[in-house]
Enzyme design. Structure first.
Site, PDB file in Angstrom:
ATOM      1  N   HIS A   1      -1.183   0.815  -9.616  1.00 53.77           N
ATOM      2  CA  HIS A   1      -1.925  -0.100  -8.723  1.00 53.77           C
ATOM      3  C   HIS A   1      -2.612  -1.210  -9.535  1.00 53.77           C
ATOM      4  O   HIS A   1      -3.825  -1.422  -9.434  1.00 53.77           O
ATOM      5  CB  HIS A   1      -2.956   0.647  -7.875  1.00 53.77           C
ATOM      6  CG  HIS A   1      -3.415  -0.144  -6.675  1.00 53.77           C
ATOM      7  ND1 HIS A   1      -3.725   0.423  -5.467  1.00 53.77           N
ATOM      8  CD2 HIS A   1      -3.598  -1.476  -6.501  1.00 53.77           C
ATOM      9  CE1 HIS A   1      -4.097  -0.524  -4.606  1.00 53.77           C
ATOM     10  NE2 HIS A   1      -4.037  -1.692  -5.226  1.00 53.77           N
TER      11      HIS A   1
ATOM     12  N   ARG B   1       0.859  -1.185   0.000  1.00 55.41           N
ATOM     13  CA  ARG B   1       0.000   0.000   0.000  1.00 55.41           C
ATOM     14  C   ARG B   1       0.895   1.233   0.000  1.00 55.41           C
ATOM     15  O   ARG B   1       1.995   1.224   0.580  1.00 55.41           O
ATOM     16  CB  ARG B   1      -0.882   0.050   1.253  1.00 55.41           C
ATOM     17  CG  ARG B   1      -2.134  -0.788   1.176  1.00 55.41           C
ATOM     18  CD  ARG B   1      -3.154  -0.213   0.190  1.00 55.41           C
ATOM     19  NE  ARG B   1      -4.377  -0.991   0.146  1.00 55.41           N
ATOM     20  CZ  ARG B   1      -4.619  -1.975  -0.729  1.00 55.41           C
ATOM     21  NH1 ARG B   1      -3.723  -2.305  -1.641  1.00 55.41           N
ATOM     22  NH2 ARG B   1      -5.768  -2.609  -0.712  1.00 55.41           N
TER      23      ARG B   1
HETATM   24  P1  NDP Z   1      -1.998 -11.419   4.407  1.00 54.76           P
HETATM   25  O1  NDP Z   1      -2.942 -10.908   5.457  1.00 54.76           O
HETATM   26  O2  NDP Z   1      -2.154 -12.822   3.949  1.00 54.76           O
HETATM   27  O3  NDP Z   1      -0.492 -11.233   4.910  1.00 54.76           O
HETATM   28  C1  NDP Z   1      -0.042 -10.090   5.544  1.00 54.76           C
HETATM   29  C2  NDP Z   1       1.380 -10.322   6.006  1.00 54.76           C
HETATM   30  O4  NDP Z   1       1.887  -9.089   6.536  1.00 54.76           O
HETATM   31  C3  NDP Z   1       1.500 -11.362   7.120  1.00 54.76           C
HETATM   32  O5  NDP Z   1       2.663 -12.134   6.962  1.00 54.76           O
HETATM   33  C4  NDP Z   1       1.616 -10.496   8.363  1.00 54.76           C
HETATM   34  O6  NDP Z   1       2.321 -11.094   9.458  1.00 54.76           O
HETATM   35  C5  NDP Z   1       2.432  -9.339   7.827  1.00 54.76           C
HETATM   36  N1  NDP Z   1       2.269  -8.169   8.691  1.00 54.76           N
HETATM   37  C6  NDP Z   1       1.149  -7.497   9.014  1.00 54.76           C
HETATM   38  N2  NDP Z   1       1.407  -6.510   9.871  1.00 54.76           N
HETATM   39  C7  NDP Z   1       2.736  -6.568  10.127  1.00 54.76           C
HETATM   40  C8  NDP Z   1       3.615  -5.825  10.958  1.00 54.76           C
HETATM   41  N3  NDP Z   1       3.176  -4.817  11.721  1.00 54.76           N
HETATM   42  N4  NDP Z   1       4.917  -6.173  10.967  1.00 54.76           N
HETATM   43  C9  NDP Z   1       5.375  -7.199  10.230  1.00 54.76           C
HETATM   44  N5  NDP Z   1       4.593  -7.950   9.413  1.00 54.76           N
HETATM   45  C10 NDP Z   1       3.294  -7.630   9.364  1.00 54.76           C
HETATM   46  O7  NDP Z   1      -2.123 -10.404   3.191  1.00 54.76           O
HETATM   47  P2  NDP Z   1      -1.879 -10.692   1.627  1.00 54.76           P
HETATM   48  O8  NDP Z   1      -0.575 -11.347   1.466  1.00 54.76           O
HETATM   49  O9  NDP Z   1      -3.060 -11.329   1.026  1.00 54.76           O
HETATM   50  O10 NDP Z   1      -1.853  -9.187   1.071  1.00 54.76           O
HETATM   51  C11 NDP Z   1      -0.915  -8.255   1.558  1.00 54.76           C
HETATM   52  C12 NDP Z   1      -1.289  -6.850   1.090  1.00 54.76           C
HETATM   53  O11 NDP Z   1      -1.035  -6.706  -0.306  1.00 54.76           O
HETATM   54  C13 NDP Z   1      -2.770  -6.461   1.200  1.00 54.76           C
HETATM   55  O12 NDP Z   1      -3.098  -6.098   2.521  1.00 54.76           O
HETATM   56  C14 NDP Z   1      -2.868  -5.295   0.247  1.00 54.76           C
HETATM   57  O13 NDP Z   1      -2.603  -4.072   0.915  1.00 54.76           O
HETATM   58  C15 NDP Z   1      -1.780  -5.580  -0.777  1.00 54.76           C
HETATM   59  N6  NDP Z   1      -2.330  -5.880  -2.102  1.00 54.76           N
HETATM   60  C16 NDP Z   1      -1.956  -5.079  -3.155  1.00 54.76           C
HETATM   61  C17 NDP Z   1      -2.431  -5.338  -4.411  1.00 54.76           C
HETATM   62  C18 NDP Z   1      -1.970  -4.542  -5.588  1.00 54.76           C
HETATM   63  O14 NDP Z   1      -2.513  -4.707  -6.673  1.00 54.76           O
HETATM   64  N7  NDP Z   1      -0.963  -3.689  -5.443  1.00 54.76           N
HETATM   65  C19 NDP Z   1      -3.345  -6.444  -4.661  1.00 54.76           C
HETATM   66  C20 NDP Z   1      -3.649  -7.229  -3.508  1.00 54.76           C
HETATM   67  C21 NDP Z   1      -3.157  -6.936  -2.267  1.00 54.76           C
HETATM   68  P3  NDP Z   1       1.806 -12.468  10.142  1.00 54.76           P
HETATM   69  O15 NDP Z   1       2.241 -13.546   9.190  1.00 54.76           O
HETATM   70  O16 NDP Z   1       2.529 -12.513  11.414  1.00 54.76           O
HETATM   71  O17 NDP Z   1       0.313 -12.339  10.257  1.00 54.76           O
HETATM   72  C1  OXD Z   2      -5.955  -4.684  -3.333  1.00 52.92           C
HETATM   73  C2  OXD Z   2      -6.487  -5.520  -4.388  1.00 52.92           C
HETATM   74  O1  OXD Z   2      -6.238  -4.925  -2.164  1.00 52.92           O
HETATM   75  O2  OXD Z   2      -6.399  -5.117  -5.558  1.00 52.92           O
HETATM   76  O3  OXD Z   2      -5.213  -3.756  -3.681  1.00 52.92           O
HETATM   77  O4  OXD Z   2      -6.996  -6.613  -4.096  1.00 52.92           O
END
Ligand code: NDP
Ligand code: OXD
Length: 315
Positions: free
Chosen positions: A276, A228
């Site tokens: 994005h 993000r």
């Molecule tokens: P998940 O919820 O599966 O994974 C999130 C990961 O981030 C976990 O490993 C979690 O740790 C870690 N995390 C969260 N908070 C912290 C912190 N404070 N410190 C360290 N690690 C942290 O999410 P996804 O993998 O499905 O997606 C990740 C992000 O990707 C989404 O939230 C979204 O913002 C972004 N995204 C972007 C897209 C784009 O097109 N650019 C499309 C889709 C998603 P733990 O394993 O300990 O829970």
């Molecule tokens: C996001 C998505 O969360 O595209 O950015 O799914």
């Protein structure tokens, strides 16, 4: 049993058509038109207007039309019902494709070769093997783990960082504030797939860039962010690129989206921008995933754990 579709930022028409076709047994309501709030049992949303969901007295669950829920959770009036986010193999595969493309682009110095080509320069650049380059993946969730697996198959050395400790084959894992230093000290290319939460906002800043391993064939640390935009402090990214603290950046997400035309990131010679779209995926497949999740929830099986959002952690 009605499904309300509330989308801001994109046109909802195609989503409404899909849901009507894929779930003909229920009424699909358009939040832009007057509707009976008491009839709404489920909502499929993307950045819904704050307060809208709180006005639905019989709402049973919210289905976010994306993987990241930061925009949804920013509504202080959000009702206390289960929230599901998107987890879909097609979306995951596309993110992994984008991450791999960008890691390889920096590792194989594609931008420098392109510059050389403009001047007809037969420039040989240093090219270590992937096994001698460490990619650090921040966020070891659904997307981070899949990207790490693909990069591992290409031979890169891998480190990972998450909130809670993880064990992943082939990835040296670190967690929490104590793990951040050793994680950064090993990293050449940083891939950021974190959610935006109170714990991650502004993490990619001057302080973090200063803690990163400095020497590699790319001229320094490389930042790749598809998590993000709120994770990065863009003035710090620009300063770090100009001072040489960062060698390059690939950014798919920004503090403000669309990225304003006036942003100096657009013209920066060390920045690669995508709008994005890293995980732009098949909307039909996503609609099917949501309809299946609604049916599962109605059958009393609840929300699949991997997609269930934890409001305490914010993801
Ligand atoms: P998940 O919820 O599966 O994974 C999130 C990961 O981030 C976990 O490993 C979690 O740790 C870690 N995390 C969260 N908070 C912290 C912190 N404070 N410190 C360290 N690690 C942290 O999410 P996804 O993998 O499905 O997606 C990740 C992000 O990707 C989404 O939230 C979204 O913002 C972004 N995204 C972007 C897209 C784009 O097109 N650019 C499309 C889709 C998603 P733990 O394993 O300990 O829970
Ligand atoms: C996001 C998505 O969360 O595209 O950015 O799914």
């Amino acid at each position: 049993m009605s499904l309300l579709v509330a989308i801001r930022g994109w046109t909802p028409d195609a989503w409404i058509e899909r849901f009507r076709r894929l779930a003909p047994e229920r009424a699909v309501l358009d939040a832009r038109q007057p509707f009976d709030a008491a009839a709404v049992t489920h909502a499929a949303v993307w950045k819904p207007a704050p307060g809208l969901l709180a006005s639905l007295p019989n709402l049973g669950a919210i289905f976010n039309l994306g993987a990241g829920v930061d925009a949804l959770l920013a509504d202080p009036t959000l009702p206390d019902v289960p929230i599901a986010r998107i987890v879909d193999p097609d979306l995951t595969a596309r993110m992994t494709e984008w991450v791999t493309l960008n890691v390889l682009m920096h590792h194989r110095q594609v931008r420098l070769h392109a510059e050389n080509q403009k001047g007809a320069i037969w420039g040989a650049l240093p090219q270590p093997a992937a096994k001698d380059v460490t990619v650090g993946v921040m966020g070891l969730g659904v997307l981070g783990r899949d990207a790490a697996a693909a990069l591992g198959r290409l031979g890169f050395r891998l480190t990972g960082w998450s909130r809670s400790p993880r064990e992943i084959d082939g990835v040296e894992c670190f967690a929490g504030a104590f793990g951040l230093g050793p994680f950064l000290e090993r990293t050449d290319i940083l891939v950021v797939l974190l959610p935006l939460t109170d714990g991650t906002r502004g993490l990619l800043c001057r302080d973090l860039f200063a803690r990163w391993r400095r020497h590699n064939h790319m001229g320094g640390p490389v930042l790749i962010n598809a998590g993000r935009g709120g994770l990065q402090v863009e003035t710090d990214v620009l300063a770090a690129l100009d001072e040489g603290t960062l060698a390059a950046a690939s950014l798919d997400v920004f503090e403000a989206e669309p990225l304003p035309k006036t942003s100096p990131l657009w013209a920066h010679p060390k920045v690669t921008i995508t709008p994005h779209c890293a995980a732009d995926s098949d909307a039909e497949a996503l609609a099917r995933v949501i309809v299946a999740a609604i049916r599962r929830e109605e059958a009393g099986e609840g929300i699949a754990p991997e997609t269930l959002v934890d409001r305490r952690t914010g993801y």
